[in-house]
Motif scaffolding. Structure first.
Motif, mmCIF file in Angstrom:
data_model
loop_
_atom_site.group_PDB
_atom_site.id
_atom_site.type_symbol
_atom_site.label_atom_id
_atom_site.label_comp_id
_atom_site.label_asym_id
_atom_site.label_seq_id
_atom_site.Cartn_x
_atom_site.Cartn_y
_atom_site.Cartn_z
ATOM 1 N N ALA A 24 -93.156 -6.120 -126.041
ATOM 2 C CA ALA A 24 -93.713 -5.240 -127.082
ATOM 3 C C ALA A 24 -94.919 -5.918 -127.725
ATOM 4 N N PRO A 25 -96.050 -5.247 -127.776
ATOM 5 C CA PRO A 25 -97.256 -5.870 -128.326
ATOM 6 C C PRO A 25 -97.204 -6.122 -129.826
ATOM 7 N N ASP A 26 -96.257 -5.470 -130.526
ATOM 8 C CA ASP A 26 -96.186 -5.607 -131.981
ATOM 9 C C ASP A 26 -95.069 -6.525 -132.446
ATOM 10 N N ILE A 27 -94.422 -7.258 -131.508
ATOM 11 C CA ILE A 27 -93.294 -8.121 -131.860
ATOM 12 C C ILE A 27 -93.552 -9.532 -131.337
ATOM 13 N N GLU A 28 -93.257 -10.526 -132.175
ATOM 14 C CA GLU A 28 -93.459 -11.927 -131.807
ATOM 15 C C GLU A 28 -92.225 -12.736 -132.211
ATOM 16 N N VAL A 29 -91.671 -13.501 -131.282
ATOM 17 C CA VAL A 29 -90.563 -14.400 -131.589
ATOM 18 C C VAL A 29 -91.145 -15.696 -132.135
ATOM 19 N N VAL A 30 -90.869 -15.989 -133.397
ATOM 20 C CA VAL A 30 -91.467 -17.163 -134.044
ATOM 21 C C VAL A 30 -90.524 -18.362 -134.067
ATOM 22 N N ALA A 31 -89.233 -18.130 -133.801
ATOM 23 C CA ALA A 31 -88.271 -19.239 -133.810
ATOM 24 C C ALA A 31 -87.013 -18.817 -133.065
ATOM 25 N N GLU A 32 -86.338 -19.818 -132.482
ATOM 26 C CA GLU A 32 -85.080 -19.575 -131.781
ATOM 27 C C GLU A 32 -84.048 -20.585 -132.231
ATOM 28 N N ALA A 33 -82.806 -20.127 -132.349
ATOM 29 C CA ALA A 33 -81.716 -20.996 -132.774
ATOM 30 C C ALA A 33 -80.543 -20.861 -131.819
ATOM 31 N N ALA A 34 -79.793 -21.966 -131.657
ATOM 32 C CA ALA A 34 -78.647 -21.969 -130.755
ATOM 33 C C ALA A 34 -77.327 -21.874 -131.506
ATOM 34 N N ASP A 35 -77.375 -21.879 -132.842
ATOM 35 C CA ASP A 35 -76.157 -21.708 -133.631
ATOM 36 C C ASP A 35 -76.514 -21.114 -134.984
ATOM 37 N N GLY A 36 -75.511 -20.708 -135.730
ATOM 38 C CA GLY A 36 -75.747 -20.016 -136.985
ATOM 39 C C GLY A 36 -76.365 -20.868 -138.065
ATOM 40 N N LEU A 37 -75.965 -22.137 -138.132
ATOM 41 C CA LEU A 37 -76.515 -23.012 -139.162
ATOM 42 C C LEU A 37 -78.007 -23.247 -138.921
ATOM 43 N N GLU A 38 -78.367 -23.473 -137.650
ATOM 44 C CA GLU A 38 -79.779 -23.643 -137.309
ATOM 45 C C GLU A 38 -80.551 -22.367 -137.620
ATOM 46 N N ALA A 39 -79.929 -21.209 -137.384
ATOM 47 C CA ALA A 39 -80.594 -19.935 -137.662
ATOM 48 C C ALA A 39 -80.949 -19.808 -139.141
ATOM 49 N N VAL A 40 -80.019 -20.183 -140.006
ATOM 50 C CA VAL A 40 -80.280 -20.116 -141.447
ATOM 51 C C VAL A 40 -81.411 -21.065 -141.827
ATOM 52 N N GLU A 41 -81.382 -22.280 -141.295
ATOM 53 C CA GLU A 41 -82.418 -23.267 -141.607
ATOM 54 C C GLU A 41 -83.790 -22.780 -141.148
ATOM 55 N N LEU A 42 -83.854 -22.214 -139.938
ATOM 56 C CA LEU A 42 -85.135 -21.729 -139.412
ATOM 57 C C LEU A 42 -85.615 -20.492 -140.169
ATOM 58 N N ALA A 43 -84.676 -19.662 -140.600
ATOM 59 C CA ALA A 43 -85.055 -18.481 -141.383
ATOM 60 C C ALA A 43 -85.692 -18.907 -142.701
ATOM 61 N N GLN A 44 -85.108 -19.911 -143.323
ATOM 62 C CA GLN A 44 -85.652 -20.400 -144.590
ATOM 63 C C GLN A 44 -87.014 -21.052 -144.390
#
Length: 218
Positions: A24-44
């Protein structure tokens, strides 16, 4: 550009989802996480527009991660990505503040539609999940209808109209166009409705709108 954080503990799943999003030309993945704790840290750290979270992840599951993201990154919408459609996962995900729920086995277009919908302030349930939710609701429809109507009775006519359009799955921009008002006015209405009904997100409001019979037929 819609900035997305993708979290899933399976590398192959992440690769597949990333490929769909990258198409999709209007969507960009800026970060990837392998677990929930990492996901929260990367979101912040990255403050993405949308966090796409798997439900079953190590260290911190997706449901608790969703709640933490919504608590600390209020401008980031959350959509759950899973292979499971059991009642408890759906209800808990929505209660955690998720605005969307997409099955990994669904059509790739559902994933793209869901990301765009929640980014625009809307809610999205994949068709399989939506049918499941509505089937469960239908079992107690009469009592639910009375309860829902009682809950929404205190809303103004305009608030009930906005709630019905939220229930129809319209984004803030689409509701603004339908009602001939500016988008900021719709955002204010939605915030007031959620506060008065003591609801966490638009998905909960959409379900209540359906139960109360407020969703327009067209």
């Amino acid at each position: 550009m819609i900035r997305v954080l993708l979290a899933d503990d399976e590398a192959m799943i992440r690769a597949g989802v990333r490929a769909i999003l990258a198409s999709a030309p209007d969507i960009e993945v800026v970060a990837e996480a392998a677990d929930g704790l990492e996901a929260v840290e990367l979101a912040q750290r990255h403050r993405p527009d949308v966090c796409l979270l798997d439900i079953r992840m190590p260290r911190l599951d997706g449901l608790r991660a969703a709640a933490e993201v919504r608590r600390t990154c209020q401008d980031s919408a959350v959509m759950m990505l899973t292979t499971f459609s059991e009642d408890e996962y759906i209800s808990t995900a929505l209660g955690s503040g998720a605005a969307g729920f997409v099955l990994k086995s669904g059509d790739p277009h559902e994933l793209l539609s869901g990301v765009r919908a929640v980014h625009e302030g809307g809610a999205y349930l994949s068709p399989v999940v939506a049918r499941h939710v509505l089937t469960q609701m239908a079992a107690g429809q009469l009592s639910r209808r009375a309860t829902a109507q009682a809950r929404t009775a205190a809303l103004t006519p305009r608030e009930r109209e906005v709630l019905g359009l939220v229930g129809a799955g319209l984004s803030n921009a689409e509701i603004a166009g339908r009602l001939h008002v500016v988008e900021g006015t719709v955002k204010t209405y939605v915030s007031q409705i959620l506060a008065r009904l003591e609801m966490k997100n638009r998905v909960q409001a959409a379900i209540l709108a359906y139960e109360a019979g407020l969703v327009p037929s067209s």
